[in-house]
Design an enzyme around this catalytic site. Structure first.
Site, PDB file in Angstrom:
ATOM      1  N   GLY A  29     -33.231 -29.299 -18.555  1.00 47.14           N
ATOM      2  CA  GLY A  29     -32.470 -29.165 -19.802  1.00 47.14           C
ATOM      3  C   GLY A  29     -31.708 -27.864 -19.841  1.00 47.14           C
ATOM      4  N   GLY A  83     -38.326 -30.357 -15.873  1.00 47.07           N
ATOM      5  CA  GLY A  83     -37.369 -30.333 -16.994  1.00 47.07           C
ATOM      6  C   GLY A  83     -36.044 -29.745 -16.551  1.00 47.07           C
ATOM      7  CE  LYS A 142     -39.648 -21.004 -31.288  1.00 43.03           C
ATOM      8  NZ  LYS A 142     -39.288 -20.239 -30.101  1.00 43.03           N
ATOM      9  CB  VAL A 165     -34.400 -23.174 -19.559  1.00 45.28           C
ATOM     10  CG1 VAL A 165     -34.844 -22.073 -18.604  1.00 45.28           C
ATOM     11  CG2 VAL A 165     -34.370 -22.651 -20.984  1.00 45.28           C
TER      12      VAL A 165
HETATM   13  P1  NAD Z   1     -34.266 -28.831 -23.542  1.00 48.53           P
HETATM   14  O1  NAD Z   1     -34.689 -29.769 -24.594  1.00 48.53           O
HETATM   15  O2  NAD Z   1     -32.814 -28.504 -23.367  1.00 48.53           O
HETATM   16  O3  NAD Z   1     -34.766 -29.349 -22.107  1.00 48.53           O
HETATM   17  C1  NAD Z   1     -36.047 -29.833 -21.862  1.00 48.53           C
HETATM   18  C2  NAD Z   1     -35.930 -30.937 -20.799  1.00 48.53           C
HETATM   19  O4  NAD Z   1     -37.241 -31.314 -20.440  1.00 48.53           O
HETATM   20  C3  NAD Z   1     -35.200 -32.188 -21.297  1.00 48.53           C
HETATM   21  O5  NAD Z   1     -34.146 -32.523 -20.407  1.00 48.53           O
HETATM   22  C4  NAD Z   1     -36.304 -33.248 -21.297  1.00 48.53           C
HETATM   23  O6  NAD Z   1     -35.828 -34.547 -20.962  1.00 48.53           O
HETATM   24  C5  NAD Z   1     -37.234 -32.734 -20.221  1.00 48.53           C
HETATM   25  N1  NAD Z   1     -38.599 -33.237 -20.302  1.00 48.53           N
HETATM   26  C6  NAD Z   1     -39.277 -33.710 -21.376  1.00 48.53           C
HETATM   27  N2  NAD Z   1     -40.489 -34.145 -21.000  1.00 48.53           N
HETATM   28  C7  NAD Z   1     -40.597 -33.932 -19.664  1.00 48.53           C
HETATM   29  C8  NAD Z   1     -41.596 -34.165 -18.694  1.00 48.53           C
HETATM   30  N3  NAD Z   1     -42.769 -34.728 -19.020  1.00 48.53           N
HETATM   31  N4  NAD Z   1     -41.350 -33.849 -17.407  1.00 48.53           N
HETATM   32  C9  NAD Z   1     -40.168 -33.283 -17.060  1.00 48.53           C
HETATM   33  N5  NAD Z   1     -39.175 -33.055 -17.923  1.00 48.53           N
HETATM   34  C10 NAD Z   1     -39.386 -33.361 -19.223  1.00 48.53           C
HETATM   35  O7  NAD Z   1     -35.117 -27.507 -23.770  1.00 48.53           O
HETATM   36  P2  NAD Z   1     -34.821 -26.052 -23.197  1.00 48.53           P
HETATM   37  O8  NAD Z   1     -34.025 -25.283 -24.178  1.00 48.53           O
HETATM   38  O9  NAD Z   1     -34.375 -26.171 -21.779  1.00 48.53           O
HETATM   39  O10 NAD Z   1     -36.281 -25.427 -23.259  1.00 48.53           O
HETATM   40  C11 NAD Z   1     -37.282 -25.796 -22.335  1.00 48.53           C
HETATM   41  C12 NAD Z   1     -38.563 -25.038 -22.654  1.00 48.53           C
HETATM   42  O11 NAD Z   1     -38.312 -23.626 -22.566  1.00 48.53           O
HETATM   43  C13 NAD Z   1     -39.075 -25.265 -24.085  1.00 48.53           C
HETATM   44  O12 NAD Z   1     -40.484 -25.209 -24.063  1.00 48.53           O
HETATM   45  C14 NAD Z   1     -38.523 -24.077 -24.860  1.00 48.53           C
HETATM   46  O13 NAD Z   1     -39.308 -23.769 -25.991  1.00 48.53           O
HETATM   47  C15 NAD Z   1     -38.603 -22.998 -23.818  1.00 48.53           C
HETATM   48  N6  NAD Z   1     -37.680 -21.884 -24.042  1.00 48.53           N
HETATM   49  C16 NAD Z   1     -36.340 -22.115 -24.085  1.00 48.53           C
HETATM   50  C17 NAD Z   1     -35.481 -21.045 -24.271  1.00 48.53           C
HETATM   51  C18 NAD Z   1     -33.984 -21.241 -24.304  1.00 48.53           C
HETATM   52  O14 NAD Z   1     -33.263 -20.237 -24.232  1.00 48.53           O
HETATM   53  N7  NAD Z   1     -33.480 -22.477 -24.362  1.00 48.53           N
HETATM   54  C19 NAD Z   1     -35.984 -19.749 -24.426  1.00 48.53           C
HETATM   55  C20 NAD Z   1     -37.371 -19.551 -24.357  1.00 48.53           C
HETATM   56  C21 NAD Z   1     -38.205 -20.642 -24.165  1.00 48.53           C
HETATM   57  C1  PPY Z   2     -37.457 -18.174 -28.013  1.00 49.41           C
HETATM   58  O1  PPY Z   2     -37.287 -17.365 -27.083  1.00 49.41           O
HETATM   59  O2  PPY Z   2     -38.397 -19.015 -27.965  1.00 49.41           O
HETATM   60  C2  PPY Z   2     -36.600 -18.109 -29.196  1.00 49.41           C
HETATM   61  O3  PPY Z   2     -36.936 -18.723 -30.179  1.00 49.41           O
HETATM   62  C3  PPY Z   2     -35.336 -17.311 -29.109  1.00 49.41           C
HETATM   63  C4  PPY Z   2     -34.839 -16.742 -30.405  1.00 49.41           C
HETATM   64  C5  PPY Z   2     -34.966 -15.404 -30.662  1.00 49.41           C
HETATM   65  C6  PPY Z   2     -34.487 -14.848 -31.843  1.00 49.41           C
HETATM   66  C7  PPY Z   2     -33.874 -15.626 -32.762  1.00 49.41           C
HETATM   67  C8  PPY Z   2     -33.748 -16.964 -32.497  1.00 49.41           C
HETATM   68  C9  PPY Z   2     -34.207 -17.529 -31.320  1.00 49.41           C
END
Ligand code: NAD
Ligand code: PPY
Length: 357
Positions: free
Chosen positions: A187, A185, A82, A189
């Site tokens: 966002g 959240g 990461k 996801v």
């Molecule tokens: P993002 O930044 O798009 O969305 C996160 C949302 O959470 C934002 O809208 C933010 O305003 C909100 N937020 C912040 N603080 C908050 C609180 N106290 N209460 C409620 N909402 C709050 O991020 P994302 O890509 O949706 O990822 C969300 C989580 O999932 C992260 O921890 C990320 O590491 C994890 N994750 C994401 C992915 C992916 O494919 N995007 C994959 C694996 C893990």
């Molecule tokens: C995650 O799932 O938290 C990631 O970071 C996804 C990912 C996996 C492989 C390359 C880049 C991002």
């Protein structure tokens, strides 16, 4: 006496930390390679401001470790890594883009040891910029630039599959219709997860402190929203953390009124003791890396293994279902936490994979 930074670097069980100060922006670039036992290290790039360099290094280390286990349970030939770009607050757009290009050049210099993609604070558009100097080691570019785009919807598919497995355990049926789900959240996801839950006729509420995210979800789906401070206190079947890490801790766990926790956020538990706290409260916890592997699977599957979009979704749902079922079975049979059970499943796959490599 060793400094806190030295302690973090010396005490880590990962393989390598690459640390670079970016003079023009005063940002720190931290690339953490936790394990390459199963293949080159993969994991997204997180960009945010941290209170200290130590906090940034520690975050990168914990996130990279999670990626090792995530790839192990996904059965994909990648190790865990990461990157964190610890930026000063108020970084201007032009400075941000130039930082991303210098960061891309560092990735290219590493020659494939570390392969990146989006994470909190970076988007598919940012991957296009990083790829200008970092190709071919950048996943998740926009479709216009040859990438598979936002991985959030794929991650949501896996989280939904995890919720079904948890409901089967708790209620004898995996259907989500009528189940009360609180999503923390909305966002990249959380919003697609809300869409899937609405399609399933679940009884959903959500919380997001960012007005744009909150208003978009509410306007599109008509689902009620909560004050983010009260999300933990809601009586529900499933609480879904889809925002920040360390949200399950000694202060929040006593407040939870849910039967299960199934969400996408990385590193949801503040400490290992929190797994025991959840178990003691009778809350079924789906370990984060077991259910949030969909984004990583979609990025790699679609961009390197030729999976179509529907094929990726089907594989993600099947993988999460199989692994989470195994994890819950081990935890129930042996009386260990689901976190310990997941670790055992991941370690076994690491051993097997390393032996056959
Ligand atoms: P993002 O930044 O798009 O969305 C996160 C949302 O959470 C934002 O809208 C933010 O305003 C909100 N937020 C912040 N603080 C908050 C609180 N106290 N209460 C409620 N909402 C709050 O991020 P994302 O890509 O949706 O990822 C969300 C989580 O999932 C992260 O921890 C990320 O590491 C994890 N994750 C994401 C992915 C992916 O494919 N995007 C994959 C694996 C893990
Ligand atoms: C995650 O799932 O938290 C990631 O970071 C996804 C990912 C996996 C492989 C390359 C880049 C991002």
């Amino acid at each position: 006496m060793a400094s806190r930074l030295e302690d973090l670097l010396q005490g880590w069980d990962g393989e390598e930390i690459i640390l670079r100060h970016d003079l023009p922006t005063n940002a720190w670039i931290v690339v953490a390679i936790h394990s390459t036992r199963l293949g080159p290290a993969g994991g997204g790039t997180r960009m945010k401001s941290y209170p200290s360099l130590e906090a940034a290094v520690e975050d990168a280390q914990r996130l990279a470790e999670g990626m090792t286990y995530k790839f192990a349970v996904s059965d994909l030939p990648r190790g865990g890594g990461k990157a964190v770009l610890a930026v000063p607050s108020g970084l201007r757009d032009a400075d941000r883009a130039s930082l991303l290009r210098r960061y891309g050049a560092l990735i290219a210099q590493l020659g494939g040891l570390y392969q990146t993609g989006p994470d909190v604070g970076t988007t598919a558009d940012d991957m296009d910029v990083i790829a200008e100097t970092g190709a071919p080691y950048v996943f998740g570019r926009t479709p216009a630039h040859g990438g598979s785009g936002d991985s959030g919807p794929a991650t949501a598919v896996g989280v939904l599959a995890g919720m079904r497995v948890a409901c089967e355990r708790l209620f004898g049926a995996g259907a989500l219709a009528g189940r009360r789900v609180v999503v923390q959240g909305a966002g990249s996801v959380g919003l697609p997860l809300l869409r899937l839950l609405v399609e399933e006729n679940a009884d959903v509420t959500f919380a997001d402190p960012t007005p744009r995210a909150r208003d978009q979800a509410h306007a599109e789906l008509g689902v009620p929203y909560l004050d983010p401070e009260t999300a933990y206190d809601q009586e529900c079947d499933v609480f879904a953390p889809c925002a920040l890490g360390a949200v399950l801790n000694e202060r929040t766990i006593p407040r939870l009124r849910c039967r299960a926790v199934v969400g996408s956020a990385n590193n949801q538990l503040a400490t290992e003791d929190d797994a025991i706290r959840l178990q003691e409260r009778g809350i079924l916890y789906a370990p984060d890396y077991v259910v949030n592997c969909g984004g990583a699977m979609a990025l790699l599957g679609r961009e390197t293994l030729g999976w179509s979009h529907p094929e990726a979704d089907a594989r993600i749902a099947a993988t999460v279902r199989a692994t989470l079922t195994q994890v819950f079975d081990i935890a129930a049979a042996e009386g260990v936490t689901t976190v310990a059970a997941a670790r055992r499943v991941a370690e076994a796959r690491l051993e097997r994979g390393a032996a056959s490599a």
